[in-house]
Design an enzyme around this catalytic site. Structure first.
Site, mmCIF file in Angstrom:
data_model
loop_
_atom_site.group_PDB
_atom_site.id
_atom_site.type_symbol
_atom_site.label_atom_id
_atom_site.label_comp_id
_atom_site.label_asym_id
_atom_site.label_seq_id
_atom_site.Cartn_x
_atom_site.Cartn_y
_atom_site.Cartn_z
ATOM 1 N N LYS A 220 0.840 -1.203 0.000
ATOM 2 C CA LYS A 220 0.000 0.000 0.000
ATOM 3 C C LYS A 220 0.881 1.263 0.000
ATOM 4 C CE LYS A 220 -3.563 -2.648 -0.132
ATOM 5 N NZ LYS A 220 -4.316 -3.218 0.948
HETATM 6 C C1 LIG Z 1 -5.256 -4.239 1.495
HETATM 7 C C2 LIG Z 1 -6.753 -4.155 1.566
HETATM 8 C C3 LIG Z 1 -7.473 -4.540 2.694
HETATM 9 C C4 LIG Z 1 -6.878 -5.269 3.864
HETATM 10 O O1 LIG Z 1 -5.765 -4.708 4.407
HETATM 11 P P1 LIG Z 1 -4.734 -5.605 5.272
HETATM 12 O O2 LIG Z 1 -3.880 -4.568 5.913
HETATM 13 O O3 LIG Z 1 -4.000 -6.469 4.306
HETATM 14 O O4 LIG Z 1 -5.523 -6.394 6.244
HETATM 15 C C5 LIG Z 1 -8.834 -4.312 2.701
HETATM 16 N N1 LIG Z 1 -9.475 -3.778 1.646
HETATM 17 C C6 LIG Z 1 -8.813 -3.420 0.530
HETATM 18 C C7 LIG Z 1 -9.570 -2.820 -0.601
HETATM 19 C C8 LIG Z 1 -7.436 -3.606 0.453
HETATM 20 O O5 LIG Z 1 -6.786 -3.305 -0.673
#
Ligand SMILES: *Cc1c(COP(=O)(O)O)cnc(C)c1O
Length: 397
Positions: A196
């Protein structure tokens, strides 16, 4: 450039696989973590509040609550809104599974809504079509980093008296009509996973201006207990009460320090993501078989992903073949996402099936995510463009 595909024994555009996303950790980040290691508080310490204040300040909300993952952030949001057995929550079909799973954690039922064919975002019309007397919330997903149409979604949510939640895990640093992502819904969730925009290893954040919901989520991340260890240490007291069933969803001070250090770089990183996306847009304008997603004029796109749709009527191969050909060229393309209602778990437990969200299902057959991360070198951008061009020409009709 050699035109024989690496898939067929030709020379690949690059030797090692370029990933679709990757973190960027510098010496400043490392020093920030080491400083916490030398301090008294490894968890539940001062860095938690500092990160929360920095996050809230950046998106312009009164509160931010940090938790151990983006998934925990979504779970905390569903808890704060009192989602429970018998309740329905509308979620787009084109998202990561966690957007729907968080409803199930609370005993509720995710109701999948279809998306716009050009942006793959939840459309206000599709969201409204799925509303029933049992609907208790709508979760919008800022797919790929483009904010949804929050004014239209909020109008529907208000008309039906249900809260609107933003799963903004793709869109940190983005804007909608000039307003920052993170301030657009009553609860807005982010992930701090390494793919991210910024990372703490694992981590999550919920931003909100509702102090009552923020207090509920802080209790939820700490077993449902009214005070945390730091508060008791400061007050010199041993007394606490568990008033509801919560979890250990805390983020350590080590992770908060890393995220805080990363957050300072966010504005330049988003600009870099946008600049790489513009390079791709320009290069693919001359390849009619490659169709980037539409970007609406009222958003500043945060580009977690650069997603292309393949016009398969102009190509001899399937998406799977093009995917394999690009991987063989050293380009770590990916697919985001298999529509959630097609996963075996949902088919088995919620009787979902193909045909329920035809736009998302058709898009799934066509989409590829290309490498995009701030540390990408110009040479690597050129390699992605060269490989896409080579593969599209090889498969051209
Ligand atoms: C990455 C993501 C999540 C979950 O995040 P984590 O930190 O991996 O638990 C939830 N929703 C979306 C759209 C994501 O891209």
């Amino acid at each position: 450039m050699e035109s024989k595909l690496a898939l067929h024994g030709g020379k690949p555009v690059r030797q090692s696989l370029l990933p679709y996303g990757r973190q960027w950790i510098d010496e400043e980040d490392i020093a920030a973590v080491v400083a916490v290691l030398r301090s008294d508080w490894l968890t539940t310490g001062p860095m938690v509040t500092r990160l929360e204040q920095a996050f809230a300040g950046m998106v312009g909300t009164r509160e931010a609550v940090v938790v151990s993952s983006g998934t925990a952030a979504l779970h905390a949001a569903m808890y704060a809104l009192d989602i429970g057995p018998g309740d329905e929550v509308i979620v787009p079909a084109m998202t990561f599974a966690a957007t729907a799973n968080c409803v199930v954690f609370q005993g509720g039922r995710p109701v999948f809504a279809d998306v716009d064919p050009e942006t793959l975002l939840l459309t206000p019309e599709q969201a409204e079509a799925r509303i029933s007397p049992r609907t208790k919330a709508i979760i919008a997903v800022d797919y790929a980093g483009q904010a949804c149409d929050y004014d239209a979604l909020q109008a529907i949510a208000d008309r039906h008296g249900v809260p609107l939640v933003a799963d903004a895990c793709h869109a940190l640093g983005g804007r909608y009509k000039g307003r920052p992502v993170g301030s657009l819904a009553v609860l807005n969730t982010f992930s701090l996973h390494p793919v991210k925009h910024i990372t703490s290893g694992e981590g999550g954040v919920i931003t909100t201006s509702d102090a009552t919901l923020a207090a509920r989520m802080r209790r939820f991340r700490n077993h449902g207990i009214t005070t945390d260890h730091h508060q008791r240490a400061t007050a010199g007291s041993w007394f606490y009460e568990m008033v509801d069933l919560g979890y250990n969803y805390r983020l350590t001070d080590l992770q908060c320090a890393l995220a805080l250090s990363q957050l300072r770089k966010l504005p330049t990183w988003v600009e870099r993501r946008q600049a790489i996306a513009r390079r791709y847009d320009t290069a693919f304008a001359s390849l009619p078989a490659i169709q980037p997603l539409r970007v609406r004029p009222e958003v500043s796109h945060a580009y977690h992903l650069y997603v292309i749709r393949l016009d398969l009527s102009q190509l001899k191969g399937t998406r799977a073949e093009i995917f394999a050909a690009l991987r063989a060229e050293g380009i770590g393309v990916n697919v985001h996402y298999i529509p959630v209602h097609l996963h075996p778990y949902y088919r088995q437990h919620f009787a979902t099936r193909p045909g329920m969200c035809p736009v998302a299902e058709a898009a799934y057959e066509q989409i590829l995510s290309l490498p995009l991360f701030p540390r990408m070198q110009e040479r690597e951008i050129d390699e992605v463009i060269a490989a896409v061009t080579k593969v599209v020409q090889a498969y051209g009709v």
